[in-house]
Write a protein that holds these residues in place. Structure first.
Motif, PDB file in Angstrom:
ATOM      1  N   SER B  45       0.864  -1.191   0.000  1.00 23.56           N
ATOM      2  CA  SER B  45       0.000   0.000   0.000  1.00 23.56           C
ATOM      3  C   SER B  45       0.894   1.232   0.000  1.00 23.56           C
ATOM      4  O   SER B  45       2.040   1.165   0.434  1.00 23.56           O
ATOM      5  CB  SER B  45      -0.856   0.055   1.280  1.00 23.56           C
ATOM      6  N   VAL B  46       0.349   2.335  -0.449  1.00 19.16           N
ATOM      7  CA  VAL B  46       1.081   3.602  -0.388  1.00 19.16           C
ATOM      8  C   VAL B  46       0.222   4.646   0.317  1.00 19.16           C
ATOM      9  O   VAL B  46      -0.995   4.511   0.398  1.00 19.16           O
ATOM     10  CB  VAL B  46       1.451   4.137  -1.800  1.00 19.16           C
ATOM     11  N   GLU B  49      -1.677   8.291  -3.435  1.00 17.27           N
ATOM     12  CA  GLU B  49      -1.928   7.656  -4.735  1.00 17.27           C
ATOM     13  C   GLU B  49      -0.888   8.091  -5.765  1.00 17.27           C
ATOM     14  O   GLU B  49      -0.470   7.316  -6.617  1.00 17.27           O
ATOM     15  CB  GLU B  49      -3.333   8.062  -5.192  1.00 17.27           C
ATOM     16  N   GLU B  51       2.114   8.472  -5.439  1.00 18.53           N
ATOM     17  CA  GLU B  51       3.408   7.820  -5.290  1.00 18.53           C
ATOM     18  C   GLU B  51       3.566   6.602  -6.199  1.00 18.53           C
ATOM     19  O   GLU B  51       4.647   6.069  -6.355  1.00 18.53           O
ATOM     20  CB  GLU B  51       3.587   7.364  -3.834  1.00 18.53           C
ATOM     21  N   ARG B  52       2.456   6.141  -6.732  1.00 15.37           N
ATOM     22  CA  ARG B  52       2.512   4.981  -7.617  1.00 15.37           C
ATOM     23  C   ARG B  52       2.710   5.412  -9.058  1.00 15.37           C
ATOM     24  O   ARG B  52       2.163   6.399  -9.501  1.00 15.37           O
ATOM     25  CB  ARG B  52       1.180   4.220  -7.580  1.00 15.37           C
ATOM     26  N   ARG B  53       3.463   4.604  -9.795  1.00 17.27           N
ATOM     27  CA  ARG B  53       3.503   4.757 -11.250  1.00 17.27           C
ATOM     28  C   ARG B  53       2.920   3.467 -11.795  1.00 17.27           C
ATOM     29  O   ARG B  53       3.413   2.390 -11.486  1.00 17.27           O
ATOM     30  CB  ARG B  53       4.946   4.871 -11.760  1.00 17.27           C
ATOM     31  N   SER B  54       1.858   3.603 -12.525  1.00 14.53           N
ATOM     32  CA  SER B  54       1.228   2.395 -13.029  1.00 14.53           C
ATOM     33  C   SER B  54       0.915   2.541 -14.496  1.00 14.53           C
ATOM     34  O   SER B  54       0.659   3.632 -14.986  1.00 14.53           O
ATOM     35  CB  SER B  54      -0.053   2.133 -12.246  1.00 14.53           C
ATOM     36  N   THR B  64      -5.781   3.227  -0.152  1.00 15.74           N
ATOM     37  CA  THR B  64      -4.908   4.272   0.397  1.00 15.74           C
ATOM     38  C   THR B  64      -5.525   4.871   1.662  1.00 15.74           C
ATOM     39  O   THR B  64      -4.833   5.103   2.655  1.00 15.74           O
ATOM     40  CB  THR B  64      -4.682   5.374  -0.660  1.00 15.74           C
ATOM     41  N   PHE B  86      11.326   4.538  -5.340  1.00 19.12           N
ATOM     42  CA  PHE B  86      10.478   3.351  -5.371  1.00 19.12           C
ATOM     43  C   PHE B  86      11.193   2.147  -4.777  1.00 19.12           C
ATOM     44  O   PHE B  86      12.402   2.021  -4.896  1.00 19.12           O
ATOM     45  CB  PHE B  86      10.075   3.025  -6.817  1.00 19.12           C
ATOM     46  N   SER B  95       5.499  -0.524 -13.977  1.00 19.62           N
ATOM     47  CA  SER B  95       4.845  -0.070 -12.748  1.00 19.62           C
ATOM     48  C   SER B  95       5.864  -0.061 -11.620  1.00 19.62           C
ATOM     49  O   SER B  95       6.730  -0.925 -11.551  1.00 19.62           O
ATOM     50  CB  SER B  95       3.704  -1.015 -12.366  1.00 19.62           C
ATOM     51  N   SER B  97       6.333   1.366  -7.222  1.00 16.33           N
ATOM     52  CA  SER B  97       5.720   1.967  -6.035  1.00 16.33           C
ATOM     53  C   SER B  97       6.667   1.909  -4.847  1.00 16.33           C
ATOM     54  O   SER B  97       7.488   1.002  -4.755  1.00 16.33           O
ATOM     55  CB  SER B  97       4.461   1.175  -5.634  1.00 16.33           C
ATOM     56  N   LEU B  99       6.524   0.609  -1.736  1.00 16.98           N
ATOM     57  CA  LEU B  99       5.640  -0.238  -0.911  1.00 16.98           C
ATOM     58  C   LEU B  99       6.236  -0.612   0.433  1.00 16.98           C
ATOM     59  O   LEU B  99       5.519  -1.026   1.337  1.00 16.98           O
ATOM     60  CB  LEU B  99       5.317  -1.547  -1.662  1.00 16.98           C
TER      61      LEU B  99
END
Lengths: 93, 135
Positions: B45-46, B49, B51-54, B64, B86, B95, B97, B99
């Motif tokens: 989880s982060v 939102e 902070e994620r690259r998807s 979140t 990351f 992708s 993150s 995590l």
């Protein structure tokens, strides 16, 4: 096999206080855990097996750095309580 | 000697499983709110939102929110990650993150206020190894 070797090198590369490993994919406490005992009799560990190839957690600590009073686990978590014997500590994950 | 508690966490990927985990871990953390507590893990989880690259537009807002509520209700603090942004990368590299992290109780973070967590270069695993020097 290559992954295991990588983990061993990482763990042994520094003087560790605590090491926590996730997604071990180990169902049993096999020889690998023994191999990780960074050449020291000071190492203790708490192990939660994986379900098949999924999950698995391992926490290891140097008993020269930490005195552990209790260790237990619940779903997805290993917990312990202890005392830090030194002023500083390296914690790897 | 400093007394402390440590929780090593490997969070499941599904939202429901994570919710159960945050409930259990939250109770454990609150029962030790005045102690030196470190919760270390792959939280899957982060906090943000962004902070994620998807590669896809995936809505994970609820996930979140639950994670942030867990951190706030447990009186834990997330401290910054150095070395790289990351800690997890998908196999195709599209992708990524942050995590993995260490969360500290207020007590512990005031004791070890100048500690930082460092993420190292990723090897064969899809996660980067990381460490923190506490002093």
């Amino acid at each position: 096999m290559a992954k295991k070797k990588e983990v061993v090198n990482l763990v042994r590369g520094r003087k560790q206080g605590i090491v926590s490993i996730k997604e071990t994919k180990l169902e049993r406490n096999e020889d690998f855990v023994g191999t990780l005992l960074w050449g020291s009799s000071h190492l203790n560990f708490s192990f939660k097996p994986s379900r098949g190839a999924a999950g698995g957690i391992l926490t290891m600590w140097d008993s020269g750095t930490i005195e552990v009073d209790f260790s237990s686990s619940f779903e997805n978590v290993i917990v312990f309580g202890g005392r830090l014997k030194k002023d500083d500590m390296l914690f790897s994950g | 000697m400093i007394c402390f508690f440590l929780a090593n966490v490997y969070a499941p990927c599904d939202v429901r499983g994570k919710r159960e985990l945050w409930n259990q871990l939250g109770s454990f953390s609150r029962s030790r709110a005045k102690s030196n507590l470190c919760v270390c893990g792959d939280f899957n989880s982060v906090c943000l939102e962004e902070e994620r690259r998807s590669r896809g537009m995936v809505v994970r807002g609820v996930d979140t929110d639950f994670f942030n509520s867990f951190i706030a209700d447990s009186h834990l603090m997330d401290f910054s990650l150095g070395g790289r942004h990351f800690t997890w990368f998908s196999g195709d590299g599209l992708s990524m993150s942050p995590l993995d992290s260490f969360l500290l109780s207020e007590e512990l973070s005031s004791r070890w206020y100048n500690c930082a967590q460092i993420a190292l270069q990723r090897g064969l695993s899809d996660h980067c190894p990381h460490y923190s020097q506490f002093r």
